[in-house]
Design an enzyme around this catalytic site. Structure first.
Site, PDB file in Angstrom:
ATOM      1  N   TYR A 223     -14.724  -2.632   3.464  1.00  0.00           N
ATOM      2  CA  TYR A 223     -13.791  -2.359   4.646  1.00  0.00           C
ATOM      3  C   TYR A 223     -14.218  -0.980   5.624  1.00  0.00           C
ATOM      4  O   TYR A 223     -14.293  -0.241   6.260  1.00  0.00           O
ATOM      5  CB  TYR A 223     -12.781  -2.338   5.043  1.00  0.00           C
ATOM      6  CG  TYR A 223     -11.646  -3.507   3.714  1.00  0.00           C
ATOM      7  CD1 TYR A 223     -11.545  -4.043   4.201  1.00  0.00           C
ATOM      8  CD2 TYR A 223     -10.890  -2.366   2.428  1.00  0.00           C
ATOM      9  CE1 TYR A 223     -11.383  -5.043   3.266  1.00  0.00           C
ATOM     10  CE2 TYR A 223     -10.662  -3.823   1.240  1.00  0.00           C
ATOM     11  CZ  TYR A 223     -10.288  -5.063   2.390  1.00  0.00           C
ATOM     12  OH  TYR A 223     -10.011  -6.061   1.537  1.00  0.00           O
TER      13      TYR A 223
ATOM     14  N   CYS B 198     -25.159  -2.078  -8.856  1.00  0.00           N
ATOM     15  CA  CYS B 198     -26.858  -1.720  -8.460  1.00  0.00           C
ATOM     16  C   CYS B 198     -26.936  -2.701  -7.545  1.00  0.00           C
ATOM     17  O   CYS B 198     -26.745  -3.911  -7.124  1.00  0.00           O
ATOM     18  CB  CYS B 198     -27.538  -2.912  -9.435  1.00  0.00           C
ATOM     19  SG  CYS B 198     -27.745  -2.518 -11.394  1.00  0.00           S
TER      20      CYS B 198
ATOM     21  N   ARG C  34       0.541  -1.419   0.139  1.00  0.00           N
ATOM     22  CA  ARG C  34      -0.262  -0.070   0.015  1.00  0.00           C
ATOM     23  C   ARG C  34       1.030   1.484  -0.182  1.00  0.00           C
ATOM     24  O   ARG C  34       0.741   2.074  -0.718  1.00  0.00           O
ATOM     25  CB  ARG C  34      -1.098   0.508   0.815  1.00  0.00           C
ATOM     26  CG  ARG C  34      -1.849   1.036   1.258  1.00  0.00           C
ATOM     27  CD  ARG C  34      -2.589   0.903   2.451  1.00  0.00           C
ATOM     28  NE  ARG C  34      -3.017  -0.049   3.105  1.00  0.00           N
ATOM     29  CZ  ARG C  34      -4.441  -0.776   2.896  1.00  0.00           C
ATOM     30  NH1 ARG C  34      -5.113   0.129   2.296  1.00  0.00           N
ATOM     31  NH2 ARG C  34      -4.583  -2.045   3.644  1.00  0.00           N
TER      32      ARG C  34
HETATM   33  N1  LLP Z   1       3.094  -8.879   2.724  1.00  0.00           N
HETATM   34  C1  LLP Z   1       1.772 -10.064   3.259  1.00  0.00           C
HETATM   35  C2  LLP Z   1       2.262 -11.410   3.578  1.00  0.00           C
HETATM   36  C3  LLP Z   1       0.597  -9.790   3.667  1.00  0.00           C
HETATM   37  O1  LLP Z   1      -0.684 -10.281   3.704  1.00  0.00           O
HETATM   38  C4  LLP Z   1       0.601  -8.289   2.922  1.00  0.00           C
HETATM   39  C5  LLP Z   1      -0.987  -7.824   2.523  1.00  0.00           C
HETATM   40  C6  LLP Z   1       1.585  -7.361   2.608  1.00  0.00           C
HETATM   41  C7  LLP Z   1       2.571  -7.626   2.077  1.00  0.00           C
HETATM   42  C8  LLP Z   1       1.713  -5.452   2.133  1.00  0.00           C
HETATM   43  O2  LLP Z   1       0.480  -5.340   2.762  1.00  0.00           O
HETATM   44  P1  LLP Z   1       0.739  -3.472   2.816  1.00  0.00           P
HETATM   45  O3  LLP Z   1       2.252  -2.758   3.084  1.00  0.00           O
HETATM   46  O4  LLP Z   1       0.090  -3.340   1.701  1.00  0.00           O
HETATM   47  O5  LLP Z   1      -0.030  -2.659   3.883  1.00  0.00           O
HETATM   48  N2  LLP Z   1      -7.275  -5.528   0.790  1.00  0.00           N
HETATM   49  C9  LLP Z   1      -6.907  -4.603   1.687  1.00  0.00           C
HETATM   50  C10 LLP Z   1      -5.777  -4.537   2.029  1.00  0.00           C
HETATM   51  C11 LLP Z   1      -5.033  -6.251   2.258  1.00  0.00           C
HETATM   52  C12 LLP Z   1      -3.553  -6.338   2.438  1.00  0.00           C
HETATM   53  C13 LLP Z   1      -3.521  -8.284   2.520  1.00  0.00           C
HETATM   54  N3  LLP Z   1      -1.837  -8.827   2.662  1.00  0.00           N
HETATM   55  C14 LLP Z   1      -7.108  -3.170   1.525  1.00  0.00           C
HETATM   56  O6  LLP Z   1      -7.672  -3.179   0.890  1.00  0.00           O
HETATM   57  O7  LLP Z   1      -6.961  -2.561   2.729  1.00  0.00           O
END
Ligand code: LLP
Length: 438
Positions: A335, A362, A294
């Site tokens: 979320y 929809c 992210r």
């Molecule tokens: N590493 C692992 C093992 C992960 O499961 C994830 C995210 C990341 C790294 C990256 O995390 P970040 O830096 O993006 O926070 N769809 C959800 C977020 C799901 C994150 C899943 N794992 C949303 O839209 O908020």
């Protein structure tokens, strides 16, 4: 200010219209149509550079972008050129980063139910590390590696039992998680590997405690638990495991109420925690992997929509409908995520209105922004929603049989299409009507 602390791509300017990367957003909407994902190359490269610079004094650090946040050829190429490896979770992500020219030895394959086909592809393409999530997978991976006459380097995914303050659905490290071995199971898996799985070479541990995290303390707690476990394993099994993957999770600024730490502050607390815990448990500071998703791509991305219909509920709220919504950005519906937006073609100097931005799908739950103050939104205006780089395109669907948007990369007043808009023909391309129905 770190890029992840900015609400908007760092090249955003308000001239008459809004511009990003020197490109007029109204012109982009005209040229490419809407909805349109726009990625600012400068913001993307800048945050990669911030990560590298913030960790450059740590002796052994591997940056891996978590592809799940947004995976495309062009963005992967940029991120690879900035020196990052990739955290991948599917054959699709592995294939994409490979096609983009990633150094596959800097790729990790992670996930709680990798299929044989995916494992085979990962081995064939030379993926550098496998994060082994469970007993079943250890056996399967050993078997496939054996068949291919090779040995694979693995990290053991563990659930360190950290509860961080983020949405329940995006917490991953708590006990009772579907991901990884419980810390009470590491002895059993290590014994099994030592006695039966000669094609697996354990290098260290992997964990991920959650996403959109603002408190460095959560990572400090995670590091302490992981280093303690690494030290225990090394001493009990006379091993010298020295790799630690602490996952991703650093937060971004979706609204002015969000206050994530800078990459520098985040890195400083991690380095400090590594030093303290390594000393405390008498091991050398380990080789570190981090997997931000992210925070790398979110701020660089915005989505442009055209405003269409509107509805004033008598004595109620005013809905403004856009030509996209939950299929291109499912996060508000999933979320309760909150977003900020501006009208690209209007400054805030005309009459302001409090409105609800409704998606076109929809479902009553398809509300993109519950409440926002905008300068008198009207049909034909271009709405720019900020911070949509992460988990928008990557989670997009064809709900209501609507074509997925295009994506453009902007830099230096130039725009390049990096994902073509889906066509109606694309929607039926892989379908067929069996002869007997004809
Ligand atoms: N590493 C692992 C093992 C992960 O499961 C994830 C995210 C990341 C790294 C990256 O995390 P970040 O830096 O993006 O926070 N769809 C959800 C977020 C799901 C994150 C899943 N794992 C949303 O839209 O908020």
């Amino acid at each position: 200010m770190s890029v992840n602390q900015s609400l908007k791509p760092i090249t955003t300017k308000r001239e008459n219209n809004l511009t990003i990367g020197g490109c007029d957003l109204v012109e982009l909407a005209k040229t490419y149509g809407t909805p349109l994902y726009v990625i600012d190359e400068v913001s993307l490269r800048e945050i990669c550079k911030e990560y590298k610079s913030a960790f450059k004094d740590y002796k052994n650090i591997n940056m891996m972008y978590a592809s799940k946040a947004l995976c495309s050829l062009a963005t992967s190429k940029i991120i690879a050129d900035e020196g990052f490896g990739f955290d991948t979770v599917s054959a699709g992500e592995i294939y994409t980063v490979h096609k983009a020219g990633a150094n596959m030895s800097k790729v990790l394959f992670n996930g709680n139910n990798k299929t044989s086909r995916e494992i085979e592809l990962a081995i064939d393409l030379g993926v550098g590390r496998f994060s082994v999530d469970n007993f079943y997978e250890a056996e399967l991976l050993n078997q496939i590696a054996g068949k291919k006459n090779t040995t694979v380097s693995i990290l053991l995914r563990v659930a360190p039992g950290i509860e961080c303050h983020t949405h329940e659905y995006i917490q991953t490290g708590q006990i009772d998680s579907k991901f990884g071995f419980d810390l009470t199971q590491t002895d059993e898996i290590l014994n099994k590997i030592q006695s039966d799985y000669s094609n697996l070479k354990v290098k260290g541990l992997h964990a991920h405690i959650g996403s959109q995290i603002f408190e460095p303390k959560s990572f400090e707690d995670e590091i302490d638990i992981l280093i303690k476990e690494l030290a225990r394993i090394n001493s009990k099994y006379k091993l010298n495991l020295n790799e630690l993957n602490i996952g991703g999770g650093l937060g971004v600024t979706y609204t002015n109420d969000d206050n994530p730490p800078s990459v520098e502050v985040f890195a400083a607390s991690i380095k400090q925690a590594l030093k303290i815990s390594a000393e405390k448990y008498s091991i050398e500071e380990p080789v570190i992997y981090i997997e931000p998703g992210r925070s790398i791509i979110s701020t660089a991305g915005v989505t442009l929509y055209s405003i269409g219909s509107s509805k004033q509920v008598p004595n109620g709220r005013k809905y403004i409908a856009i030509d996209g919504g939950m299929a291109d950005n499912p996060r508000p519906a999933m979320y309760q995520a909150v977003y900020s937006a501006e009208i690209a073609n209007k400054k805030d100097n005309c009459a302001l209105e409090t409105v609800t931005i409704a998606g076109r799908f929809c479902e009553s739950g398809d509300i993109l922004i519950e409440k926002i103050i905008l300068p008198k939104p009207e049909a034909g205006d271009i709405l720019c929603v900020y911070n949509t780089g992460a988990y928008n395109y990557s989670m997009a669907s064809n709900y209501n049989r609507v074509e997925k948007p295009a994506m453009v990369l902007v830099n230096n007043s130039q725009s390049d299409m990096i994902v073509n808009r889906e066509s109606l023909e694309d929607l039926v391309l892989r379908e067929c009507i069996p002869d007997r129905l004809k």
